[in-house]
Motif scaffolding. Sequence first.
Motif, mmCIF file in Angstrom:
data_model
loop_
_atom_site.group_PDB
_atom_site.id
_atom_site.type_symbol
_atom_site.label_atom_id
_atom_site.label_comp_id
_atom_site.label_asym_id
_atom_site.label_seq_id
_atom_site.Cartn_x
_atom_site.Cartn_y
_atom_site.Cartn_z
ATOM 1 N N GLY A 131 0.760 -1.243 0.000
ATOM 2 C CA GLY A 131 0.000 0.000 0.000
ATOM 3 C C GLY A 131 0.786 1.286 0.000
ATOM 4 O O GLY A 131 0.200 2.357 0.146
ATOM 5 N N PHE A 132 2.116 1.239 -0.191
ATOM 6 C CA PHE A 132 2.883 2.475 -0.136
ATOM 7 C C PHE A 132 2.545 3.388 -1.308
ATOM 8 O O PHE A 132 2.464 4.612 -1.142
ATOM 9 N N ASP A 133 2.372 2.839 -2.508
ATOM 10 C CA ASP A 133 2.032 3.671 -3.659
ATOM 11 C C ASP A 133 0.672 4.335 -3.473
ATOM 12 O O ASP A 133 0.477 5.506 -3.825
ATOM 13 N N ALA A 134 -0.285 3.596 -2.890
ATOM 14 C CA ALA A 134 -1.602 4.184 -2.622
ATOM 15 C C ALA A 134 -1.505 5.293 -1.584
ATOM 16 O O ALA A 134 -2.234 6.293 -1.657
ATOM 17 N N LEU A 135 -0.610 5.136 -0.624
ATOM 18 C CA LEU A 135 -0.392 6.178 0.382
ATOM 19 C C LEU A 135 0.134 7.455 -0.269
ATOM 20 O O LEU A 135 -0.300 8.569 0.067
ATOM 21 N N PHE A 136 1.041 7.318 -1.230
ATOM 22 C CA PHE A 136 1.589 8.481 -1.927
ATOM 23 C C PHE A 136 0.500 9.183 -2.730
ATOM 24 O O PHE A 136 0.396 10.423 -2.709
ATOM 25 N N VAL A 137 -0.339 8.422 -3.435
ATOM 26 C CA VAL A 137 -1.407 9.021 -4.235
ATOM 27 C C VAL A 137 -2.402 9.750 -3.340
ATOM 28 O O VAL A 137 -2.863 10.855 -3.657
ATOM 29 N N LEU A 138 -2.745 9.149 -2.195
ATOM 30 C CA LEU A 138 -3.671 9.806 -1.266
ATOM 31 C C LEU A 138 -3.086 11.113 -0.749
ATOM 32 O O LEU A 138 -3.800 12.124 -0.642
ATOM 33 N N MET A 139 -1.804 11.099 -0.437
ATOM 34 C CA MET A 139 -1.170 12.313 0.059
ATOM 35 C C MET A 139 -1.185 13.410 -1.002
ATOM 36 O O MET A 139 -1.493 14.577 -0.705
ATOM 37 N N GLN A 140 -0.884 13.069 -2.250
ATOM 38 C CA GLN A 140 -0.938 14.050 -3.328
ATOM 39 C C GLN A 140 -2.355 14.574 -3.533
ATOM 40 O O GLN A 140 -2.561 15.768 -3.779
ATOM 41 N N THR A 141 -3.334 13.681 -3.428
ATOM 42 C CA THR A 141 -4.728 14.082 -3.601
ATOM 43 C C THR A 141 -5.156 15.067 -2.525
ATOM 44 O O THR A 141 -5.818 16.083 -2.802
ATOM 45 N N LEU A 142 -4.775 14.802 -1.276
ATOM 46 C CA LEU A 142 -5.139 15.703 -0.183
ATOM 47 C C LEU A 142 -4.449 17.055 -0.309
ATOM 48 O O LEU A 142 -5.039 18.099 0.003
ATOM 49 N N LEU A 143 -3.190 17.034 -0.769
ATOM 50 C CA LEU A 143 -2.488 18.302 -0.962
ATOM 51 C C LEU A 143 -3.192 19.172 -1.999
ATOM 52 O O LEU A 143 -3.376 20.383 -1.805
ATOM 53 N N VAL A 144 -3.591 18.554 -3.102
ATOM 54 C CA VAL A 144 -4.282 19.314 -4.155
ATOM 55 C C VAL A 144 -5.651 19.763 -3.671
ATOM 56 O O VAL A 144 -6.118 20.870 -3.990
ATOM 57 N N LEU A 145 -6.327 18.930 -2.867
ATOM 58 C CA LEU A 145 -7.654 19.295 -2.370
ATOM 59 C C LEU A 145 -7.588 20.535 -1.479
ATOM 60 O O LEU A 145 -8.412 21.451 -1.600
ATOM 61 N N PHE A 146 -6.631 20.583 -0.571
ATOM 62 C CA PHE A 146 -6.559 21.676 0.389
ATOM 63 C C PHE A 146 -5.867 22.923 -0.169
ATOM 64 O O PHE A 146 -6.212 24.048 0.199
ATOM 65 N N LEU A 147 -4.890 22.713 -1.051
ATOM 66 C CA LEU A 147 -4.128 23.847 -1.567
ATOM 67 C C LEU A 147 -4.556 24.246 -2.975
ATOM 68 O O LEU A 147 -4.313 25.389 -3.389
ATOM 69 N N GLY A 148 -5.161 23.313 -3.713
ATOM 70 C CA GLY A 148 -5.486 23.578 -5.102
ATOM 71 C C GLY A 148 -4.275 23.378 -5.998
ATOM 72 O O GLY A 148 -3.120 23.426 -5.530
ATOM 73 N N GLY A 149 -4.530 23.165 -7.262
ATOM 74 C CA GLY A 149 -3.425 22.953 -8.192
ATOM 75 C C GLY A 149 -2.510 24.154 -8.282
ATOM 76 O O GLY A 149 -1.280 24.022 -8.315
#
Length: 314
Positions: free
Chosen positions: A72-90
């Motif tokens: 699950g490490f790759d899924a953890l990285f994708v989730l982290m990127q998704t949350l960063l974009v959600l809170f900060l925006g692209g």
Amino acid sequence: MAERRVLWLGLALLALCGAFLAWQLRAPFGFILGLRAAKLGALVCVGAASGAATILFQTVSGNRLLTPGLVGFDALFVLMQTLLVLFLGGVGLAGIPGTIRFLLEVAALAVASAALFGLLLRRDARDVTRMILTGIILGVLLRGLSEMVQRLMDPSDFAVVQQAMFASFGRVEPSQLAMAAVVLLAALAAALRMAPALDVAGLGRDTARGLGLDHDRVVMGALLLMAAMVSVSTALVGPITFLGLLTASLARQLTVSHRHAILLPAAALLGALILVAGQFVFERLLGSQSALAVIVEFFGGLLFLLLVLKRKRR
């Protein structure tokens, strides 16, 4: 004999790196060499980190089928990127300096991966089936959370996340590469110093403790080193799930050794060789821009299935 094979791997990597830099080199030489050197450095760092980290993970888990990406490490990285974009925006994410973003990603991934792998290895390291199932379930859970969050995004923000979901060696900044190389070299040096203890730890917890080794301390140290290697390589280019399994299996077959002083450099060199050779063939010989990570994942996945079927027949 095994040491000689590791030496030949190092010489082959040096020759291939020279060919990668000099093949059909045209003016402006300085600019083109700079671009090629950055890509070459990323290929070497990611390949070496994946190979050495998988050897460490297989040692502390007591199983040669596992790789950090499988749990699950790759899924953890994708989730982290998704949350960063959600809170900060692209746009907000792009406004963060690359070096600061890289350091934050490495720190977050290192802490999260140490907690994740520590949870998996605390009680169930001997139960391979439960470990694999737990890792797969965690991966599915994290991917499900990522997809749920992605459905709330604007198309432009989703495009930013989608770009981060696949490994890419063409968007590496020199400053990030330099920091990744320093962390990787330090982690590899520390792992080599631990090699005799890792040899004993590979015999199993009970046997290692019977021989006087502080098994839990060695496992925690190896876990932290592995988390550092995988976090740096993933933050640098993105997730590659099966590269480590491929290189670790080839290293064991090539060296025919159980000594970590041999296995760690062999796996690191083979990982770098696979990536550099694959990129050289695609980019220089075939003139193609095919995604190297996709090909590596395909053959790595096939190898995983073959290893599972082979163990089942036994």
